[in-house]
Design a protein around this motif. Structure first.
Motif, short mmCIF file in Angstrom:
data_model
loop_
_atom_site.label_atom_id
_atom_site.label_comp_id
_atom_site.label_asym_id
_atom_site.label_seq_id
_atom_site.Cartn_x
_atom_site.Cartn_y
_atom_site.Cartn_z
N MET A 41 62.72 62.45 62.27
CA MET A 41 62.62 61.01 61.99
C MET A 41 63.08 60.65 60.57
O MET A 41 63.12 59.48 60.21
CB MET A 41 61.20 60.49 62.25
N GLY A 42 63.39 61.68 59.77
CA GLY A 42 63.96 61.41 58.45
C GLY A 42 62.98 61.45 57.29
O GLY A 42 63.27 60.93 56.21
N GLN A 251 60.55 47.54 55.43
CA GLN A 251 61.67 47.12 56.30
C GLN A 251 61.58 45.62 56.61
O GLN A 251 62.54 44.88 56.47
CB GLN A 251 61.63 47.96 57.58
N ASP A 264 63.88 56.82 60.42
CA ASP A 264 64.32 56.17 61.65
C ASP A 264 63.06 55.62 62.32
O ASP A 264 62.32 56.35 62.99
CB ASP A 264 65.03 57.20 62.55
N THR A 266 62.47 53.85 64.78
CA THR A 266 62.33 53.84 66.24
C THR A 266 61.62 55.11 66.75
O THR A 266 61.26 55.19 67.91
CB THR A 266 63.70 53.71 66.94
N LYS A 267 61.42 56.06 65.87
CA LYS A 267 60.71 57.28 66.31
C LYS A 267 59.20 57.19 66.02
O LYS A 267 58.45 58.12 66.31
CB LYS A 267 61.32 58.49 65.59
#
Ligand code: KIV
Ligand code: ZN
Length: 520
Positions: A41-42, A251, A264, A266-267
């Motif tokens: 997921m970063g 965000q 990310d 969305t994860k």
């Protein structure tokens, strides 16, 4: 320091500070799985554990170090050579290893190792230098920084920087600070400590007063460029800053918090669910971002929500955090391919054998339930991953209930390769069934927590049951789901017993309770 001055590093400590939460202990495989998800997921830095705490912690940190693709892998050690060297042994295989060492600097914490201020200052110099001789990337934390005298805090931060620390983490260990103070503390440290501009300042907040997210974001406004956080805010007492909250705050309100992370988003939903499952700490329904009700108005989208403008109630889209909008899935005639595709949408990618097993369970569930929802499927996957994980397995269960106590339970339990049968009585069907398990598999574990949660709506809803048991210094949590609450309860109990026996075989922590006490 990151090149982009507005880039904020995300340091995840779910596997260390989160796992330290009593009862949140994860198995070796679960830790590896969560680390893989964090990496994907970063997350910039994964604090994978506390290597000196036990053989199990050491092995988990070193395996995570060997397998991580992108993230820096960090281990924690107290301010002594043994902890730091052990930490290095565990993280040294990582592409990008980090040693994190700490000591409590507030008056309350200085009393524990019984060091004078000068002695502690010397200890900080020696231990950070030792860490830096082993590893280029060293993080140092003055634990309980927010209750440390200002002059002394500046002094020790300066010593750590001189000794080679590359990141200075400022912990609000007891969740005592408030946003204005949090920002000011970082701003003043950066302005006044010599050498501060050459290192990254980090914030680590606890949520005792419900301000961990606000305090972390305020610290960023004050100049911190690393946030320490956990998935779902997991952590000791009231928990840590929640990763999903700080990431989404930056965000969604990028207009006033113009910072960037590498996450990310969305994860988020998937990892949140996995952490909830493996830790046994369910997410409260009204929890920001990942709670079941956080986007509850979206469930009405099918009917009339679409007629209105979505931003009437939504400041972010459920999709932004990886929440699928379909709440009803497939009929009982749907095939394997549909199941695979639906599970993929939900973030699960089972192998062929696992899919076959899930498909059988799905059919059985679809026969029993009118509608199978996303959450039912998630519960099914969770239940399947809990099953077969040990040498105890529930083969048959029948309970006789009524208004008159005692209730009784017949159970067939597979222990290893043999099936055994017992009947027991108890005060209620769950108690009777647990007594029957105990009769077949005698143990001293005591029940610490028993929690039933209806996964979906309706009379035929599945129940997810969480059971936490303790034996000696070992705690294990089990979860299971079924449309029958008693069946789910017994499976969860057996799942916890399986985990406890694995933990016993592996040899649990040498330090039954994490202690900040100095080892010397
Ligand atoms: O809360 C705390 O102070 C910690 C340190 C070990 C960083 O978790
Ligand atoms: Zn902490």
């Amino acid at each position: 320091m990151p090149i982009d001055p507005n880039r904020v590093l995300i340091f995840d400590t779910t596997l260390r500070d989160g796992e330290q939460s009593p009862g949140a202990t994860m198995s070796h495989d679960e830790k590896l799985e969560i680390a893989g998800l964090l990496d994907a997921m970063g997350v910039d830095i994964i604090e994978a554990g506390f290597p000196v705490a036990s053989e199990g912690d050491f092995t988990a940190v070193s395996e995570i170090a060997k397998t991580a693709q992108n993230a820096v892998i960090c281990g924690l050690g107290r301010a002594n050579f043994k902890d730091i060297s052990r930490c290095w042994e565990a993280v040294k295989h990582a592409r990008r290893p980090r040693i994190h060492t700490f000591i409590g600097t507030s008056p309350q914490h200085r009393a524990i190792p019984n060091l004078t201020m000068d002695q502690m200052a010397d200890r900080i110099h020696e231990t950070v230098s030792h860490a830096r001789n082993l590893c280029e990337d060293v993080q140092w934390s003055p634990m309980d920084a927010t209750r440390t005298e200002w002059e002394y805090l500046c002094r020790v931060v300066k010593i750590a920087i001189r000794a080679g620390a590359t990141t200075i983490n400022i912990p609000d260990t007891v969740g005592y600070t408030a946003p204005v103070e949090s920002a000011d503390l970082i701003r003043r440290l950066i302005a006044q400590v010599p050498g501060a501009d050459a290192v990254t300042f980090s914030t680590h907040c606890h949520n005792d007063l419900g301000m961990a997210t606000a305090n972390a974001l305020a610290a960023v406004a004050g100049g911190a460029r690393q946030i320490e956080c956990t998935i779902n805010g997991l952590g000791e007492r009231a928990g840590n800053t929640a990763l999903e909250e700080v990431v989404m705050a930056m965000q969604v309100r990028n207009d006033i918090m113009p910072y960037r992370t590498g996450i990310d988003a969305t994860k988020i939903m998937h990892i949140s669910r996995r952490v909830a499952t493996v830790s046994g700490f369910n997410v409260q329904p009204n929890k920001a971002i990942v709670g079941k009700n956080a986007f509850a108005h979206a469930s009405g989208i099918h009917q009339d929500g679409m007629l209105k403008s979505a931003d009437t109630f939504e400041i972010m889209h459920p999709r932004d955090v990886g929440l699928s909008e379909t709440s009803i899935v497939m009929g009982k005639h749907s095939g394997r391919a549909a199941l695979r595709s639906k599970l993929k949408d939900l973030g699960f990618e089972p192998g062929d054998n696992q899919l076959n097993d899930l498909f059988v369970r799905y059919k059985a569930l679809a026969d029993r339930k009118k509608e199978v929802f996303d959450d039912d499927l998630i519960a099914l996957v969770t239940d399947a991953s809990a099953d077969g994980a040990g040498h105890l397995e529930v083969k048959f269960l029948r309970v006789i209930c009524g208004t008159e106590a005692p209730q009784s339970a017949d159970i067939t339990l597979r222990v290893g390769t043999h099936d055994h049968q017992a009947t027991a009585q108890g005060d209620g069907p769950v108690n009777a069934a647990f007594n029957a398990v105990r009769a077949l598999y005698p143990h001293d574990a005591r029940l610490q927590l028993y929690h039933v949660n209806a996964v979906t709506e309706g009379m035929d809803a599945q129940a997810t049951v969480t059971v936490r048991i303790q034996e000696g210094g070992q705690i294990a949590t089990g979860q299971a789901a079924d449309t029958d609450t008693v069946v789910a309860s017994v499976k969860a109990y057996v799942n916890a017993l399986n985990r406890l026996s694995v933990r016993r075989e592996r040899g649990g922590s040498d330090m039954p309770e994490f202690t900040y006490k100095e080892a010397g």
